[in-house]
Design an enzyme around this catalytic site. Structure first.
Site, PDB file in Angstrom:
ATOM      1  N   PHE A 198       0.811  -1.230   0.000  1.00  0.00           N
ATOM      2  CA  PHE A 198       0.000   0.000   0.000  1.00  0.00           C
ATOM      3  C   PHE A 198       0.838   1.272   0.000  1.00  0.00           C
ATOM      4  O   PHE A 198       0.394   2.319   0.460  1.00  0.00           O
ATOM      5  CB  PHE A 198      -0.988   0.002   1.181  1.00  0.00           C
ATOM      6  CG  PHE A 198      -1.780  -1.265   1.301  1.00  0.00           C
ATOM      7  CD1 PHE A 198      -2.676  -1.627   0.310  1.00  0.00           C
ATOM      8  CD2 PHE A 198      -1.606  -2.123   2.373  1.00  0.00           C
ATOM      9  CE1 PHE A 198      -3.398  -2.818   0.395  1.00  0.00           C
ATOM     10  CE2 PHE A 198      -2.314  -3.312   2.465  1.00  0.00           C
ATOM     11  CZ  PHE A 198      -3.221  -3.653   1.469  1.00  0.00           C
ATOM     12  N   ILE A 219       2.570  -6.247  -5.730  1.00  0.00           N
ATOM     13  CA  ILE A 219       2.204  -6.140  -4.313  1.00  0.00           C
ATOM     14  C   ILE A 219       0.782  -6.631  -4.085  1.00  0.00           C
ATOM     15  O   ILE A 219       0.211  -6.443  -3.023  1.00  0.00           O
ATOM     16  CB  ILE A 219       2.373  -4.698  -3.795  1.00  0.00           C
ATOM     17  CG1 ILE A 219       1.531  -3.712  -4.606  1.00  0.00           C
ATOM     18  CG2 ILE A 219       3.844  -4.311  -3.845  1.00  0.00           C
ATOM     19  CD1 ILE A 219       1.498  -2.310  -4.023  1.00  0.00           C
ATOM     20  N   GLY A 220       0.198  -7.242  -5.110  1.00  0.00           N
ATOM     21  CA  GLY A 220      -1.141  -7.796  -4.929  1.00  0.00           C
ATOM     22  C   GLY A 220      -2.066  -7.720  -6.133  1.00  0.00           C
ATOM     23  O   GLY A 220      -2.971  -8.542  -6.270  1.00  0.00           O
ATOM     24  N   LYS A 277     -11.175  -9.911 -13.554  1.00  0.00           N
ATOM     25  CA  LYS A 277     -11.204 -10.592 -12.258  1.00  0.00           C
ATOM     26  C   LYS A 277     -10.257  -9.913 -11.254  1.00  0.00           C
ATOM     27  O   LYS A 277     -10.661  -9.515 -10.160  1.00  0.00           O
ATOM     28  CB  LYS A 277     -10.804 -12.052 -12.441  1.00  0.00           C
ATOM     29  CG  LYS A 277     -10.991 -12.881 -11.196  1.00  0.00           C
ATOM     30  CD  LYS A 277     -10.831 -14.364 -11.519  1.00  0.00           C
ATOM     31  CE  LYS A 277     -11.296 -15.207 -10.354  1.00  0.00           C
ATOM     32  NZ  LYS A 277     -11.304 -16.629 -10.694  1.00  0.00           N
ATOM     33  N   THR A 278      -8.994  -9.775 -11.652  1.00  0.00           N
ATOM     34  CA  THR A 278      -8.041  -9.165 -10.719  1.00  0.00           C
ATOM     35  C   THR A 278      -8.336  -7.679 -10.535  1.00  0.00           C
ATOM     36  O   THR A 278      -8.141  -7.124  -9.455  1.00  0.00           O
ATOM     37  CB  THR A 278      -6.591  -9.355 -11.209  1.00  0.00           C
ATOM     38  OG1 THR A 278      -6.499  -8.935 -12.569  1.00  0.00           O
ATOM     39  CG2 THR A 278      -6.166 -10.805 -11.101  1.00  0.00           C
ATOM     40  N   LYS A 332      -5.662   2.909 -18.099  1.00  0.00           N
ATOM     41  CA  LYS A 332      -5.292   4.086 -17.306  1.00  0.00           C
ATOM     42  C   LYS A 332      -4.712   3.658 -15.956  1.00  0.00           C
ATOM     43  O   LYS A 332      -3.524   3.779 -15.738  1.00  0.00           O
ATOM     44  CB  LYS A 332      -6.474   5.045 -17.174  1.00  0.00           C
ATOM     45  CG  LYS A 332      -6.837   5.681 -18.531  1.00  0.00           C
ATOM     46  CD  LYS A 332      -7.595   6.989 -18.418  1.00  0.00           C
ATOM     47  CE  LYS A 332      -9.079   6.786 -18.204  1.00  0.00           C
ATOM     48  NZ  LYS A 332      -9.862   8.051 -18.380  1.00  0.00           N
ATOM     49  N   GLY A 392      -5.354   1.369  -9.145  1.00  0.00           N
ATOM     50  CA  GLY A 392      -4.895   1.159  -7.765  1.00  0.00           C
ATOM     51  C   GLY A 392      -5.342   2.251  -6.813  1.00  0.00           C
ATOM     52  O   GLY A 392      -5.785   1.985  -5.695  1.00  0.00           O
ATOM     53  N   GLU A 393      -5.243   3.491  -7.247  1.00  0.00           N
ATOM     54  CA  GLU A 393      -5.537   4.609  -6.336  1.00  0.00           C
ATOM     55  C   GLU A 393      -7.026   4.987  -6.342  1.00  0.00           C
ATOM     56  O   GLU A 393      -7.609   5.198  -5.291  1.00  0.00           O
ATOM     57  CB  GLU A 393      -4.694   5.840  -6.688  1.00  0.00           C
ATOM     58  CG  GLU A 393      -3.279   5.576  -7.177  1.00  0.00           C
ATOM     59  CD  GLU A 393      -2.383   4.857  -6.199  1.00  0.00           C
ATOM     60  OE1 GLU A 393      -2.507   5.084  -4.984  1.00  0.00           O
ATOM     61  OE2 GLU A 393      -1.558   4.032  -6.649  1.00  0.00           O
TER      62      GLU A 393
END
Lengths: 327, 713
Positions: free
Chosen positions: B238, B464-465, B608-609, B676, B679-680
């Site tokens: 994170f 990281i995931g 999915k991810t 694009k 994550g954030e």
């Protein structure tokens, strides 16, 4: 973590004898609290007496009620059919505590001996009279949002963290303990103590005494019960305030009422005056509010836990509503 | 611009390529390399917030069984290649691990103890006794606002009239507080290091092995070939593993000293003080609007905590500059240096903090205007970026509003707070928007086709995931026309070709472009070798080309980067978060009963991810809004709840079903895949959606997160 001796007796008598009075000895069962405290350096036992091999796991019907062995797991008790049938409030309270993983390890006796979650107690670089008598109370002028509103002292304003014990207080349980001088029985209300000038003592166990089990007397009320725990997240959080309510209602009239609160005092806080105010009354929200008001007499809040003066009675009312099935 | 994709596997809900390894425990995380002759290190944390170490007694620790060494500031400088000081040349504080006797924050490591077992190291660490000369410390943000400074980065911004909101017909002027939050990934930070002659090999939790390698090279004056960094699996970060931390340097140092491998795992408590956090921030928002809801002015001021030894800044005010079309915008940014460890970017850094404030204020404005909050947002929709005066490369936020509001059941919302009840529970609906820059950095990938037709791709990126390798396999599969089960992607090794850190939602855009380009380059090379064109050669016959050319394999390494798109377009991902909450009228408990995240993040490579990643961000948003807060006792400058029991990350029972809606339209500008980044924006804007829903349910506006029951009764 310091170095320590470790013994694992198989008989109660040898467990008690293994408890060397002068040394800093601790019994260990599930270890869900003690291991944490040892890792943090909060307690540093020289010797651990592992009691897990003692035959104290039974949950059984007795002539007068139900006996629960000290080593019965929290999850076993919560799922036990006798408990669910006769004292569902205990199962509700147990399931409101910790996590399933912890409940699978934690024992009934250990749960009773859980230490406070006060942050000052846990941090060996802070003052705490409970951890280090005479060092002062960090919480009284500190971050005391989680702390007591009843029965606190200048020495300590910590609260007892257990949910199970709140239900047991409401159920008038009795604790059986074994010491070198033999067995004795302690009413649950007298098992935990208020901090006074000696917050280092959470309870009235004598040094070396081993909890063998608890007995819950038969009681008529099984249907109108509730355990309401208000907390900062839905699971795995200690109570801001919790309430165990056990009512016996016949024809809309409250015949008996047993109420106890958690998260408000150094011990599970039984609300006898509030209970008395409900007897013979109708199960109405107005009567619940009145009882809640009576329950809060003598409450004293600190800088960050003023909200408990309101959350306390609100939770009592809501728990009573839930127990009584009143909207 | 190339846009021929969108045909085959892109978007496919593919299982993680490393999913089986992870769920069976076969994935080896950094702390799981049990190298022969491994020794164990434990850090000793300092216990004051500011001052000087006057003495450090390590004698008992050194005598304890199994102890190999104890390193403190007194002996660290004797180590080859490590020179440091806690006072910089200009006299300012300079935090370098064991670099000197100065203490800048509570929990600062003062010693590292290495022993032959973890238990012995832990015990010996407890024997290290440190004495201090305490100085007065400052840890309270509120009490030290007078000490706010303008940082060297994070400039103030002005468009049009200064503080124009003040003279508007309708205005909101409120202050919002977001407390310190700690990343708290499940996997603790850890490092294992050993020296092979003059080369050091490191296994560590890192969001970018190249950056970690560079830090170690700089610190120990080593060349690139002398530092090998591995971080193949990361159990969440994170943002907390975006820099090389002192504990990593300390481990490398300790391994040098003891001449054998050393493993260090921080304790959960140390995670609260040693590896950053989202800084507590106080934000003042002024909004002015006409009576029909047209924004006249936005003012956004942020006061954010930082450390005394290092400036940390983030883009808390960014959102307010361009998300809404206001002619006048004023933003001011200040930091307050305190005796705390330096903050670090935490998911949606800055923007998540800022969006909480501006999206809450906008909601407040909607009630003053008696206007639906979505209508208010549409009224002030920015068709072009008003900050940079550029067109957006793509923006489908309107579609997010529309699809998301339908999914949450927005039509059941009452504009009157506290009007809807379900049993004892008050019902509320809220919206909050997220926006974050869509970036593409430079990355290089190496591709290899073997005689058996399998493809291997390597790049020093991280996972990281989000499922980076899985996305890369899909991109390569699509570019090559080769099935995904024939393609492997390797990452987390500093010997692989260059990639930036996994941060800022940029991995798929950057590394994915490199994978895309190198795949096409491979195809081109194969065509050249065969003398045929793509139309004549099926991907299944690539191996024939190798055979004809007598090649056991073919390998190509190629870099990839964007052009000048950034000067022509404003590139952002957008999200509209919706939630429905229940608030108990008597006990103040809040339950998020439904959550919807509607997202414009360009093309989605793996539904999915990507959905999982969105859900993770939503959970973070629930934590921000309802549960997460570090409590500080400023008298001692110490955390009160720095552990996993008392610092509340959301539990499963706090998380409802999360509906994720992807607009899934390619961005025509940023990169060849049309992606694009998500994550954030998965977290940015979710916390205000909850806060706004709570207001809608109760009529109570809580302006200090988290919204715990005590604030609602």
């Amino acid at each position: 973590m310091n170095q320590f001796q470790y013994v694992r007796p198989v008989e109660q008598a040898s467990a008690v004898k293994a408890f060397v009075k002068d040394a800093n000895t601790q019994f260990i069962a599930g270890g869900t609290n003690l291991i944490d405290l040892m890792k943090m350096g909060v307690v540093k036992p020289d010797k651990l007496v592992d009691i897990n091999r003692l035959p104290l796991k039974d949950i059984k019907k007795t002539v007068t009620g139900i006996h629960i062995g000290a080593l019965a797991l929290n999850s076993q008790v919560a799922e036990n059919s006798l408990i669910l049938q006769h004292h569902p409030v205990l199962a509700l309270a147990l399931n409101a505590g910790a996590t399933q993983q912890l409940r699978n390890m934690a024992t009934v006796g250990g749960n009773m001996l859980q230490r406070t979650r006060c942050g000052y107690f846990f941090d060996t670089n802070m003052p705490c009279n409970k951890r280090e008598p005479g060092s002062g109370c960090g919480a009284i002028d500190g971050v005391n949002r989680m702390h007591a509103i009843f029965g606190a002292s200048e020495s300590c304003i910590a609260v007892h963290p257990s949910d199970m014990c709140v239900a047991l207080a409401a159920l008038d349980a009795t604790v059986t303990v074994l010491g070198l001088k033999g067995e004795r029985r302690i009413p649950f209300a007298d098992f935990h103590r208020l901090p006074g000038d000696h917050p280092e003592h959470d309870n009235t166990l004598q040094k070396g005494e081993l909890i063998l089990g608890i007995d819950i007397p038969d009681a008529p009320a099984t249907k109108n019960v509730a355990y309401l725990k208000v907390r900062d997240r839905t699971s795995y959080a200690f109570a801001l305030v919790s309430v165990a309510a056990v009512l016996n209602i016949e024809g809309g009239i409250i015949k008996s009422a047993r109420l106890a609160m958690g998260g408000v005092a150094h011990k599970p806080w039984r609300l006898q005056n509030a209970e008395a105010s409900l007897i013979g009354k109708q199960a109405t929200v107005d009567n619940f509010k009145q009882a809640a008001q009576i329950a809060m007499q003598g409450a004293k809040a600190y800088k960050y836990n003023q909200f408990k003066l309101k959350l306390g009675p609100n939770t009592i009312v809501q728990a009573l509503k839930t127990a009584a099935g009143v909207a | 611009m190339e846009k021929q994709l969108k045909k085959s596997v892109i978007g496919e809900p593919m299982d993680r390529v490393d999913g089986r390894l992870k769920v069976t425990g076969a994935a080896t995380y950094s702390a799981e390399y049990n190298i022969p002759n491994l020794s164990y290190a434990v850090l000793v944390s300092g216990t004051i917030a500011s001052g000087t170490i006057t003495g450090i007694d390590t004698a008992a620790a050194e005598r304890a069984p199994g102890v190999l060494t104890v390193i403190t500031h007194l002996n660290a400088s004797q180590l080859v290649g490590y020179q440091a000081s806690t006072i910089a040349a200009n006299g300012k504080p300079n935090y370098r691990v064991f670099g000197g006797d100065k203490i800048f924050f509570n929990g600062q490591p003062v010693a590292i103890v290495v022993a032959d077992t973890f238990e012995r190291a832990t015990y010996a660490a407890s024997l290290v006794k440190t004495s201090y000369q305490k100085d007065e410390h400052k840890t309270s943000l509120e009490d030290n606002l007078v000490n706010a400074i303008s940082p060297s980065r994070g400039k103030d911004y002005q468009r049009g009239i200064v503080d124009a909101y003040k003279t508007a017909p309708v205005k909101v002027e409120e202050t919002y507080m977001l407390p310190t939050e700690v990343h708290n990934p499940m996997e603790l930070h850890n490092t294992t290091a050993f020296w092979d002659g003059d080369k050091v090999i490191v296994y560590t939790k890192s969001q970018g092995v190249k950056a970690t390698q560079q830090s170690i090279m700089n610190t120990f004056k080593l060349t690139e070939d002398k530092v090998q960094v591995n971080s193949r699996f990361v159990g969440g970060a994170f943002g907390s593993a975006l820099r090389t931390w002192p504990h990593e340097i300390a481990t490398v140092m300790a391994a040098k000293k003891v001449g054998r491998p050393v493993k260090l795992l921080l304790t959960r408590e140390q995670q609260f003080t040693m590896v950053g956090y989202r800084p507590k921030t106080i934000q003042k928002i002024g909004l002015g609007a006409t009576a029909d809801g047209q924004l006249v002015g936005i003012t956004h001021e942020s006061y954010s905590q930082s450390s005394v030894y290092e400036e940390f800044t983030e883009g808390s005010n960014n959102v307010s500059r361009f998300l809404y079309a206001s002619p006048n915008v004023t933003t001011r940014y200040k930091i307050i240096p305190l005796n705390v460890g330096a903050p670090a970017p935490m998911r949606g850094p800055g923007e998540a903090t800022g969006a909480y404030a501006i999206e809450s204020a906008l909601d407040e404005l909607s009630y003053k205007l008696n206007m639906d909050p979505i209508a208010l947002r549409l009224k002030n929709y920015s068709e072009n970026d008003p900050e940079r005066n550029l067109p957006y490369s793509s923006k489908y936020l309107k579609e997010c509003y529309s699809l998301g509001s339908e999914k949450i059941g927005w039509s059941n919302r009452s504009q009157t707070p506290g009007a809807v009840k379900e049993g004892d529970w008050l019902v509320g609906y809220g919206i909050g928007c997220g926006v974050f820059g869509a970036h593409r950095g430079r990355a290089t990938a190496k591709i290899k086709i073997s005689a058996d037709g399998t493809i291997n791709i390597q790049c020093a990126t991280a996972d990281i995931g989000p499922g980076t390798a899985t996305s890369m396999v899909l991109i390569a599969s699509d570019a090559l026309g080769i099935p995904t089960n024939k393609i492997t992607f390797e990452l987390g090794n500093s010997a692989f070709p260059q990639a930036g850190q996994q941060g800022g939602s940029s991995t798929v855009s950057s590394v994915g472009s490199a994978v895309h380009d190198v795949s096409l380059a491979l195809k081109k090379k194969l065509m050249e070798l065969s003398g045929k064109t793509e139309n004549d050669v099926s991907p299944g016959s690539y191996t024939d080309i190798l055979k004809q050319q007598n090649l056991p394999y073919l390998e190509i390494t190629q870099g990839s980067q964007g052009g000048d798109e950034g000067s022509k377009y404003s590139m952002y991902s957008f999200s509209a978060h919706f939630c429905k909450v229940h608030v108990h009228a008597i006990t103040g408990q809040v339950k998020v009963v439904k959550a919807v995240a509607a997202v414009d993040a360009g093309t989605i490579i793996n539904h999915k991810t990507a959905s999982s990643q969105m859900i993770g961000g939503v959970v973070g948003g629930i934590g921000m809004a309802l549960t997460e807060e570090v409590l500080f006792d400023d008298r001692y400058g110490r955390y009160i709840n720095g552990n996993f029991a008392d610092y509340h990350v959301p539990v499963h029972a706090d998380v409802p079903d999360v509906d994720v809606i992807f607009i899934d339209k390619p961005d025509p500008v940023l990169n060849p895949m049309g992606t694009k980044g998500i994550g954030e924006i998965s977290i940015i804007g979710f916390a205000p959606a909850i806060a706004n829903a709570v207001y809608n349910a109760t009529g109570k506006r809580v302006r200090e997160m988290p919204i715990t029951p005590d604030k609602l009764i």
